[in-house]
Design a protein around this motif. Structure first.
Motif, mmCIF file in Angstrom:
data_model
loop_
_atom_site.group_PDB
_atom_site.id
_atom_site.type_symbol
_atom_site.label_atom_id
_atom_site.label_comp_id
_atom_site.label_asym_id
_atom_site.label_seq_id
_atom_site.Cartn_x
_atom_site.Cartn_y
_atom_site.Cartn_z
ATOM 1 N N THR A 79 -8.481 10.622 3.332
ATOM 2 C CA THR A 79 -8.723 12.109 3.570
ATOM 3 C C THR A 79 -8.838 13.067 2.542
ATOM 4 O OG1 THR A 79 -7.439 13.130 4.893
ATOM 5 C CG2 THR A 79 -8.673 11.614 6.287
ATOM 6 N N TYR A 80 -9.579 14.102 2.779
ATOM 7 C CA TYR A 80 -9.479 15.048 1.719
ATOM 8 C C TYR A 80 -8.248 16.059 1.780
ATOM 9 C CZ TYR A 80 -11.018 18.218 -2.127
ATOM 10 O OH TYR A 80 -11.070 18.975 -3.302
ATOM 11 N N THR A 81 -7.859 16.164 3.017
ATOM 12 C CA THR A 81 -6.685 17.012 3.303
ATOM 13 C C THR A 81 -5.621 16.510 4.147
ATOM 14 O OG1 THR A 81 -7.552 18.041 5.238
ATOM 15 C CG2 THR A 81 -8.175 19.201 3.127
ATOM 16 N N HIS A 82 -5.548 15.152 4.308
ATOM 17 C CA HIS A 82 -4.631 14.561 5.255
ATOM 18 C C HIS A 82 -5.011 15.058 6.598
ATOM 19 C CE1 HIS A 82 -0.985 12.809 6.810
ATOM 20 N NE2 HIS A 82 -0.941 11.700 5.656
ATOM 21 N N GLN A 83 -6.202 14.881 6.855
ATOM 22 C CA GLN A 83 -6.553 15.373 8.406
ATOM 23 C C GLN A 83 -6.572 14.345 9.383
ATOM 24 O OE1 GLN A 83 -7.853 18.409 9.626
ATOM 25 N NE2 GLN A 83 -7.352 17.304 11.411
ATOM 26 N N LYS A 109 -15.927 13.868 0.746
ATOM 27 C CA LYS A 109 -15.147 14.702 -0.355
ATOM 28 C C LYS A 109 -14.269 13.834 -0.951
ATOM 29 C CE LYS A 109 -14.381 18.770 0.002
ATOM 30 N NZ LYS A 109 -13.642 20.362 0.316
ATOM 31 N N CYS A 110 -13.450 13.131 -0.331
ATOM 32 C CA CYS A 110 -12.444 12.141 -0.977
ATOM 33 C C CYS A 110 -12.997 10.977 -1.797
ATOM 34 C CB CYS A 110 -11.373 11.462 0.296
ATOM 35 S SG CYS A 110 -10.150 10.723 -0.371
ATOM 36 N N ASP A 111 -14.040 10.564 -1.212
ATOM 37 C CA ASP A 111 -14.738 9.545 -1.596
ATOM 38 C C ASP A 111 -15.214 9.808 -3.245
ATOM 39 O OD1 ASP A 111 -14.344 7.126 -0.288
ATOM 40 O OD2 ASP A 111 -16.415 7.069 0.423
ATOM 41 N N ARG A 112 -15.725 10.762 -3.149
ATOM 42 C CA ARG A 112 -16.458 11.589 -4.347
ATOM 43 C C ARG A 112 -15.070 11.794 -5.578
ATOM 44 N NH1 ARG A 112 -19.877 14.393 -1.014
ATOM 45 N NH2 ARG A 112 -18.538 16.310 -0.925
ATOM 46 N N LYS A 113 -13.969 12.139 -5.176
ATOM 47 C CA LYS A 113 -13.189 12.389 -5.703
ATOM 48 C C LYS A 113 -12.331 11.090 -6.400
ATOM 49 C CE LYS A 113 -11.794 15.885 -6.630
ATOM 50 N NZ LYS A 113 -12.235 16.894 -7.888
ATOM 51 N N LEU A 114 -12.115 10.124 -5.606
ATOM 52 C CA LEU A 114 -11.778 8.829 -5.988
ATOM 53 C C LEU A 114 -12.606 8.323 -7.370
ATOM 54 C CD1 LEU A 114 -10.723 7.488 -2.573
ATOM 55 C CD2 LEU A 114 -9.190 8.451 -4.333
ATOM 56 N N ARG A 115 -14.022 8.275 -6.952
ATOM 57 C CA ARG A 115 -14.765 7.918 -8.146
ATOM 58 C C ARG A 115 -14.602 8.650 -9.284
ATOM 59 N NH1 ARG A 115 -17.329 3.902 -5.737
ATOM 60 N NH2 ARG A 115 -18.085 3.868 -3.734
ATOM 61 N N GLU A 116 -14.491 10.060 -9.348
ATOM 62 C CA GLU A 116 -14.184 10.684 -10.390
ATOM 63 C C GLU A 116 -13.078 10.049 -11.222
ATOM 64 O OE1 GLU A 116 -13.544 14.914 -9.948
ATOM 65 O OE2 GLU A 116 -15.527 14.981 -8.472
ATOM 66 N N THR A 124 0.911 -1.185 0.162
ATOM 67 C CA THR A 124 0.038 -0.015 0.045
ATOM 68 C C THR A 124 0.877 1.267 0.108
ATOM 69 O OG1 THR A 124 -0.138 0.141 2.323
ATOM 70 C CG2 THR A 124 -1.809 -1.159 1.367
ATOM 71 N N TYR A 125 0.216 2.317 -0.758
ATOM 72 C CA TYR A 125 1.272 3.489 -0.780
ATOM 73 C C TYR A 125 0.061 4.898 -0.083
ATOM 74 C CZ TYR A 125 4.479 1.095 -3.643
ATOM 75 O OH TYR A 125 5.147 0.054 -4.068
ATOM 76 N N ASP A 126 0.930 5.610 0.540
ATOM 77 C CA ASP A 126 -0.189 6.606 1.117
ATOM 78 C C ASP A 126 0.306 7.945 0.395
ATOM 79 O OD1 ASP A 126 -1.324 4.732 2.864
ATOM 80 O OD2 ASP A 126 -0.618 5.745 4.590
ATOM 81 N N ASP A 127 -0.703 8.998 0.929
ATOM 82 C CA ASP A 127 -0.362 10.361 0.681
ATOM 83 C C ASP A 127 -0.255 11.016 -1.051
ATOM 84 O OD1 ASP A 127 -0.559 10.405 3.423
ATOM 85 O OD2 ASP A 127 1.851 10.718 3.446
ATOM 86 N N GLY A 128 -0.427 10.154 -1.841
ATOM 87 C CA GLY A 128 -0.328 10.495 -3.094
ATOM 88 C C GLY A 128 -1.728 11.168 -3.513
ATOM 89 N N PRO A 129 -1.826 11.339 -5.042
ATOM 90 C CA PRO A 129 -0.900 10.859 -5.925
ATOM 91 C C PRO A 129 0.364 12.068 -6.016
ATOM 92 C CG PRO A 129 -2.882 11.849 -7.032
ATOM 93 C CD PRO A 129 -3.102 11.804 -5.659
ATOM 94 N N PHE A 177 -3.723 4.679 -1.124
ATOM 95 C CA PHE A 177 -4.687 5.585 -0.337
ATOM 96 C C PHE A 177 -4.157 6.970 -0.294
ATOM 97 C CE2 PHE A 177 -4.714 1.813 1.875
ATOM 98 C CZ PHE A 177 -5.905 1.318 2.447
ATOM 99 N N GLU A 178 -4.985 7.677 -1.182
ATOM 100 C CA GLU A 178 -5.070 8.935 -2.104
ATOM 101 C C GLU A 178 -5.525 10.250 -1.032
ATOM 102 O OE1 GLU A 178 -2.485 7.991 -3.433
ATOM 103 O OE2 GLU A 178 -2.694 8.302 -5.535
ATOM 104 N N VAL A 179 -4.813 11.285 -1.175
ATOM 105 C CA VAL A 179 -5.488 12.665 -0.388
ATOM 106 C C VAL A 179 -6.277 13.097 -1.464
ATOM 107 C CG1 VAL A 179 -4.824 14.707 0.672
ATOM 108 C CG2 VAL A 179 -3.486 12.654 1.101
ATOM 109 N N GLY A 180 -7.541 13.363 -1.134
ATOM 110 C CA GLY A 180 -8.440 13.939 -2.172
ATOM 111 C C GLY A 180 -8.037 15.274 -2.621
ATOM 112 N N ASN A 181 -7.405 16.231 -2.018
ATOM 113 C CA ASN A 181 -7.156 17.617 -2.878
ATOM 114 C C ASN A 181 -5.831 17.563 -3.702
ATOM 115 O OD1 ASN A 181 -5.050 17.535 -0.836
ATOM 116 N ND2 ASN A 181 -5.678 19.556 0.289
#
Length: 342
Positions: free
Chosen positions: A177-181, A197-204, A124-129, A150-154
């Motif tokens: 999460t969306y802002t790494h909160q 918000k992050c889920d919606r972005k990932l589906r995009e 697994t990779y965090d904090d991208g893309p 595991f991507e950060v939405g923003n």
């Protein structure tokens, strides 16, 4: 003289009559030819329609017969494998048959297979893309493997093209999460906002899973977080500390030493040193006999995942039973020892 004139008039009348007759016959012949040509064209068109209808009927019958024959059947074409489902149509996407998971391209050709009865590990990779995300995705595609990101939405819009390559390489997008909160430091509504918000972005960007996995930043989880995350909470059993060392050799050793079936390995896609290490880690773990799979695939035949539950690793069901048996035996031994002492 009068008689000659009458004869001449009579002859002219006969001649005119003859001309009219000839013109009439000619007109009838022309009309007849036109009617014949029109009728012939009509008959040819009708014959062509009938032939096309017959051809289509034969093709439809052939397709139905082919579908009937290929129902629930594997077919090999040009060296590629296709599976025809219950409806007789080739199956496209991710699907499960018996103890295997199959991934196909847009035509239904199988591009990757996960064997549920063989050892596997989830990287697994965090904090991208990041600018390295495409390189990570292509690395796994090259080795017929997959990872979970595991991507950060923003960050998704900033690295839009890189983010798209994750699902294109049959890897998994997941929520960081969306802002790494840190979710233990926000209200419940703030937590939901970060995750939704992050889920919606990932589906995009192509993630199609019914429930998107979550990894809270810093691995920070308390009871409030557990109750309000309506998704499995994925942590890790192997921490490479790549963010701290930024040393490819150190990351490589931690990710390839004493690895066990069901381990979840943590890295971050932000660092070139991690990419360098991953280029050695992926083939090394494959050589050790592990399939490199997404977290979702790791859990598929191992009891699945439950919303709100934390997962550090996902062992085979039999291993879990053996661990429980070992714990029970240890407990029994300790109870017997206590009884003897009393």
């Amino acid at each position: 003289m009068e008689k000659t004139r009458e004869d001449l008039v009579g002859k002219m009348k006969k001649k005119k009559k003859l001309v009219r007759m000839v013109l009439y016959i000619g007109l009838v012949l022309v009309l007849g030819m036109v009617i014949y040509q029109v009728r012939s064209a009509y008959l040819r068109a009708e014959a062509a329609k009938a032939a096309e209808a017959k051809k289509q009927a034969q093709e439809e019958a052939r397709r139905k017969e082919e579908a009937r024959k290929k129902k629930n059947e594997w077919v090999k074409k040009d060296g590629k494998s296709y599976y025809y489902g219950e409806d007789g149509k080739v199956v496209i996407g991710r699907y499960i048959q018996e103890k295997k998971i199959y991934y196909t391209d847009d035509t239904g050709a199988v591009v990757r297979t996960v064997d549920g009865e063989k050892p596997m590990v989830a990287i697994t990779y965090d904090d991208g893309p990041s600018q390295f995300t495409d390189d990570f995705a292509q690395l796994f595609k090259k080795h017929d493997s997959a990872a979970t990101f595991f991507e950060v939405g923003n960050r998704m819009n900033e690295f839009e093209e890189e983010a798209k390559t994750i699902t294109e390489a049959y890897c998994e997008l997941a929520n960081h999460t969306y802002t790494h909160q840190n979710l233990t430091r926000v209200s419940v509504s703030g937590m939901h906002n970060q995750l939704n918000k992050c889920d919606r972005k990932l589906r995009e960007f192509g993630e199609q899973a019914e429930t998107i996995l979550v990894r809270p930043p810093e691995g920070a989880v308390n009871e409030t977080v557990k109750k309000n995350i309506h998704a499995p909470i994925i942590l890790w059993s192997v921490d490479t500390l790549d963010w701290k060392s930024r040393n490819a050799e150190s990351v490589y050793r931690k990710a390839t030493t004493n690895i066990k079936d069901g381990d979840i390995i943590l890295m971050h896609s932000l660092y070139e040193s991690t990419l360098k290490a991953s280029k050695r880690i992926v083939p090394e773990l494959i050589d050790q006999g592990y399939q490199l799979v997404t977290v979702t695939d790791l859990a598929q035949f191992r009891g699945g995942l439950k919303n709100g539950e934390k997962y550090f690793d996902i062992k085979p069901v039999e291993s879990e039973k053996e661990d429980q048996k070992s714990q029970d035996e240890t407990t029994t031994t300790e109870e017997e020892k206590t009884t003897e002492e009393l």
